[in-house]
Design a protein around this motif. Structure first.
Motif, mmCIF file in Angstrom:
data_model
loop_
_atom_site.group_PDB
_atom_site.id
_atom_site.type_symbol
_atom_site.label_atom_id
_atom_site.label_comp_id
_atom_site.label_asym_id
_atom_site.label_seq_id
_atom_site.Cartn_x
_atom_site.Cartn_y
_atom_site.Cartn_z
ATOM 1 N N ARG A 108 8.975 48.432 50.628
ATOM 2 C CA ARG A 108 9.894 49.364 50.227
ATOM 3 C C ARG A 108 10.904 49.965 51.317
ATOM 4 O O ARG A 108 12.035 49.977 50.994
ATOM 5 N N ARG A 157 14.811 49.160 51.434
ATOM 6 C CA ARG A 157 15.811 50.214 51.845
ATOM 7 C C ARG A 157 16.656 49.785 52.625
ATOM 8 O O ARG A 157 18.147 50.042 52.822
ATOM 9 N N LYS A 181 17.367 48.658 45.353
ATOM 10 C CA LYS A 181 16.724 49.933 44.812
ATOM 11 C C LYS A 181 16.286 49.419 43.411
ATOM 12 O O LYS A 181 17.027 49.070 42.384
#
Length: 128
Positions: free
Chosen positions: A68, A72, A77
């Motif tokens: 994750r 980012r 996303k």
């Protein structure tokens, strides 16, 4: 010649990150189900197996956090994940581009199995 101000289009690395997140999420589901199943069996030492699977869960959760973070950084996303009869569909946004990732359940099962084997240090090609 000036460079284009638009965001770079999605790359293979972006797709790999999404696939890795989906596979690890599925692995967590499998581990949770297996832990619940182990609790219902009449095993001599179920806590050993449950602790082992809990350890793998913790490792997978750490990997998910790392993926994750990379997503980012790369501007990826996940917007939606749909589990359907034939497979799992993931809709995600990658630096302004809408993308779709679809994995058939047969492929997903093999990927999850490989990931679990990696955590257990098992080589399935070395079957007895």
């Amino acid at each position: 010649m000036s460079s284009s101000p638009s965001a770079p289009s999605p790359a293979d690395e972006d797709h790999r990150l999404v696939k890795g997140l989906v596979v690890r999420t599925l692995l967590l589901d499998v581990l949770e189900r297996d832990i619940r199943t182990l609790d219902t069996l009449l095993l001599k030492m179920p806590e050993v197996y449950v602790l082992s699977l809990n350890r793998i869960q913790n490792q997978v959760l750490k990997e998910i956090l790392a993926v994750r973070k990379q997503m980012r950084i790369r501007g990826v996303k996940i917007l939606e994940e749909k589990r359907e009869t034939e497979g799992i569909e993931t809709i995600y946004l990658c630096r302004g581009y809408w993308q779709r990732f679809y994995m058939l359940w047969t492929f997903a099962r093999n990927e999850v199995k490989q990931e679990l084997c990696r955590h257990l240090n098992i080589d399935l090609t070395q079957r007895l």
